[in-house]
Design a protein around this motif. Structure first.
Motif, PDB file in Angstrom:
ATOM      1  N   LEU A 234       4.039  -1.742  -4.282  1.00 16.61           N
ATOM      2  CA  LEU A 234       2.809  -0.969  -4.508  1.00 16.61           C
ATOM      3  C   LEU A 234       1.609  -1.776  -4.033  1.00 16.61           C
ATOM      4  O   LEU A 234       1.372  -2.895  -4.503  1.00 16.61           O
ATOM      5  CB  LEU A 234       2.661  -0.649  -6.006  1.00 16.61           C
ATOM      6  CG  LEU A 234       1.373   0.070  -6.419  1.00 16.61           C
ATOM      7  CD1 LEU A 234       1.320   1.453  -5.791  1.00 16.61           C
ATOM      8  CD2 LEU A 234       1.288   0.161  -7.946  1.00 16.61           C
ATOM      9  N   LYS A 235       0.863  -1.239  -3.073  1.00 14.37           N
ATOM     10  CA  LYS A 235      -0.335  -1.899  -2.577  1.00 14.37           C
ATOM     11  C   LYS A 235      -1.499  -1.621  -3.527  1.00 14.37           C
ATOM     12  O   LYS A 235      -1.748  -0.479  -3.899  1.00 14.37           O
ATOM     13  CB  LYS A 235      -0.672  -1.409  -1.170  1.00 14.37           C
ATOM     14  CG  LYS A 235       0.452  -1.593  -0.153  1.00 14.37           C
ATOM     15  CD  LYS A 235       0.877  -3.058  -0.031  1.00 14.37           C
ATOM     16  CE  LYS A 235       1.985  -3.216   1.004  1.00 14.37           C
ATOM     17  NZ  LYS A 235       2.481  -4.609   1.078  1.00 14.37           N
ATOM     18  N   LEU A 236      -2.199  -2.687  -3.878  1.00 15.12           N
ATOM     19  CA  LEU A 236      -3.293  -2.575  -4.836  1.00 15.12           C
ATOM     20  C   LEU A 236      -4.654  -2.887  -4.216  1.00 15.12           C
ATOM     21  O   LEU A 236      -5.613  -3.170  -4.929  1.00 15.12           O
ATOM     22  CB  LEU A 236      -3.042  -3.522  -6.020  1.00 15.12           C
ATOM     23  CG  LEU A 236      -1.748  -3.294  -6.799  1.00 15.12           C
ATOM     24  CD1 LEU A 236      -1.558  -4.388  -7.834  1.00 15.12           C
ATOM     25  CD2 LEU A 236      -1.758  -1.916  -7.453  1.00 15.12           C
ATOM     26  N   GLY A 237      -4.742  -2.837  -2.892  1.00 14.24           N
ATOM     27  CA  GLY A 237      -6.010  -3.091  -2.224  1.00 14.24           C
ATOM     28  C   GLY A 237      -6.506  -4.504  -2.462  1.00 14.24           C
ATOM     29  O   GLY A 237      -5.792  -5.481  -2.234  1.00 14.24           O
ATOM     30  N   ASP A 238      -7.724  -4.619  -2.947  1.00 15.69           N
ATOM     31  CA  ASP A 238      -8.320  -5.930  -3.213  1.00 15.69           C
ATOM     32  C   ASP A 238      -7.597  -6.689  -4.315  1.00 15.69           C
ATOM     33  O   ASP A 238      -7.808  -7.900  -4.486  1.00 15.69           O
ATOM     34  CB  ASP A 238      -9.796  -5.775  -3.595  1.00 15.69           C
ATOM     35  CG  ASP A 238     -10.632  -5.274  -2.430  1.00 15.69           C
ATOM     36  OD1 ASP A 238     -10.182  -5.409  -1.279  1.00 15.69           O
ATOM     37  OD2 ASP A 238     -11.726  -4.731  -2.681  1.00 15.69           O
ATOM     38  N   PHE A 239      -6.737  -6.000  -5.060  1.00 18.42           N
ATOM     39  CA  PHE A 239      -6.013  -6.629  -6.164  1.00 18.42           C
ATOM     40  C   PHE A 239      -4.589  -7.027  -5.769  1.00 18.42           C
ATOM     41  O   PHE A 239      -3.741  -7.270  -6.624  1.00 18.42           O
ATOM     42  CB  PHE A 239      -5.985  -5.706  -7.375  1.00 18.42           C
ATOM     43  CG  PHE A 239      -7.351  -5.424  -7.937  1.00 18.42           C
ATOM     44  CD1 PHE A 239      -7.963  -6.329  -8.787  1.00 18.42           C
ATOM     45  CD2 PHE A 239      -8.030  -4.267  -7.578  1.00 18.42           C
ATOM     46  CE1 PHE A 239      -9.228  -6.074  -9.299  1.00 18.42           C
ATOM     47  CE2 PHE A 239      -9.293  -4.003  -8.085  1.00 18.42           C
ATOM     48  CZ  PHE A 239      -9.908  -4.913  -8.936  1.00 18.42           C
TER      49      PHE A 239
END
Length: 436
Positions: A234-239
């Motif tokens: 799961l990609k969390l962007g800046d996180f």
């Protein structure tokens, strides 16, 4: 007149004509792997002697892989040459072929083995027969010492269907990481050899982020095993990103292991079993989450083993050839010293990893892991405990005359109520030299 030899000769001439051999030669490459390995395993308690294994050796691994002949069906051949040379293993510091084979007088001065693999390719399906080093949920070749464990048999892998990889095979023999001799197949504690390990499986990419797996394996006269797995990224962007890894194994007795008569002959598993009879009956599942952000990665997970027997996969440790011991299992708890697969064991674990490239030191990585197991079932106790703490430090030289040389340190400490306490260190320097 017998026309069969003539027909085979004509077929061979067509397959290996100068035109068909062009891709065979063009696609060929070879590497020479060099590995210097220091291994120190110190038993901190118990009466067994000696209490310490300390060995140092140099390994060479020549790996040749051909291309495939041109045409609808392509043919090729791979070859693997392995050589180990003892540098040091003094009296009292060589225990049962932990890394270096035993020659009857102590640690062998050198040992070697050769392997060849014939291969055939049709469309996106590849078939291989000969020496194999599988890395599958139901069979993982161990590479935790100087030379790798190898297997003999056949395997087919197909990628002809979009998003789906199909795998199947048949294994007959194994050669341990500390041996030059092949043996039959068994599980830990089994003294009788089986030469029939059959497997099949599928890896299906449901989405770009979700992978589903199912595998079936059967070691004749020992066990049948089903594996199901899910891996999600799961990609969390800046996180950063979050990886979820779910694994489940169901393992049941097969053939001789399912009968009292068969188990009395040696088709049995070691460790605790429900009626003390060596019968295999196990369910093991684990779930782990890994959060990665920048140079940091933090993993946390849990694993549970059912109470009727230990978790099992191929392990030739009970066979008379001492060097046949040493195996890997497809579990996140398979660590430097323990693998946390005892009957009834419930294990929580966590690992932190850091990539020092973020601080301007590319090639340097470190990790620390802690595992704690409880609820272990043994003949002497029903709720025993154990823990292990591991450190690793790896560095690959990035430039200069030594570019590509890799150095690694592994340090582990284990304290257990179910086995001897141990401290372990491994120092490894390795390099892979392309030959052509």
């Amino acid at each position: 007149m017998n026309k069969k030899p003539l027909a085979l000769a004509m077929m061979g001439s067509a397959l290996f004509s100068p035109l068909s051999m062009a891709d065979f030669v063009k696609g060929s490459h070879a590497t020479l792997g060099v590995r210097n390995f220091y291994y120190n395993n110190d038993n901190r308690d118990g009466t067994a002697a000696p209490s310490k294994t300390e060995e140092w050796a140099q390994g060479f691994m020549l790996n040749y892989q051909s291309g495939f002949t041109d045409g609808t069906v392509g043919f090729g051949v791979d070859a693997l040459g392995l050589l180990g040379i003892r540098l040091d293993s003094g009296d009292g510091r060589h225990v049962g072929s932990s890394m270096i084979p035993d020659d009857g007088k102590g640690a062998a001065e050198q040992w070697a083995r050769l392997g060849a693999t014939a291969k055939m390719r049709f469309a996106k399906t590849e078939m291989r027969y000969g020496t194999l080093t599988p890395k599958l949920p139901i069979l993982v070749a161990n590479d935790g010492r100087l030379l790798p464990q190898t297997f003999e048999g056949g395997q087919i892998v197909s990628n002809d269907f979009e998003h789906l990889t199909l795998t199947g095979g048949h294994i007959e023999h194994a050669t341990g990481r500390g041996s030059s001799d092949r043996t039959g197949l068994a599980v830990a504690g089994g003294t009788q050899e089986s030469n029939q390990f059959n497997f099949a499986g599928a890896d299906y990419k449901i989405t770009d982020a979700l992978l589903a797996q199912y595998y079936y394996a059967n070691l004749e006269d020992y066990y049948q095993q089903h594996f199901g797995g899910l891996v999600h990224d799961l990609k969390l962007g800046d996180f950063g990103s979050l990886k979820t890894d779910l694994r489940y194994f169901k393992t049941m007795a097969d053939g001789a292991n399912a009968s009292a008569a068969g188990r009395s002959e040696g088709y049995r598993a070691s460790g605790f079993t429900k009626d003390g009879n060596g019968k295999i009956d196990n369910d093991t599942w684990s779930l782990a989450f890994t959060w990665g952000i920048g140079a940091h990665a933090l993993m946390a997970g849990y694993q549970q083993v059912s109470k009727d027997s230990n978790f099992v996969q191929l392990n030739q440790g009970g066979i008379p050839d001492k060097g046949a011991s040493g195996s890997s299992v497809y579990l996140l708890t398979d660590r430097y010293i323990q693998n946390f697969t005892r009957a009834g064991e419930r294990t929580g674990f966590a690992q932190y990893s850091y990539d020092f490239a973020a601080l301007g030191v590319p090639g340097l990585k470190a990790s620390a892991m802690y595992l704690s197991g409880t609820g272990i079932q043994t003949a002497s106790g029903q709720d025993q405990k154990e823990w292990e703490r591991d450190f690793s430090l790896d560095y690959v030289i990035q430039s200069g005359a030594l570019k590509g040389v890799a150095m690694g340190w592994r340090n582990g400490a284990s304290r257990s109520e179910a086995s001897r306490d141990q401290d372990q260190n491994r120092l490894v320097v390795s390099y892979s030299l392309p030959l052509f």
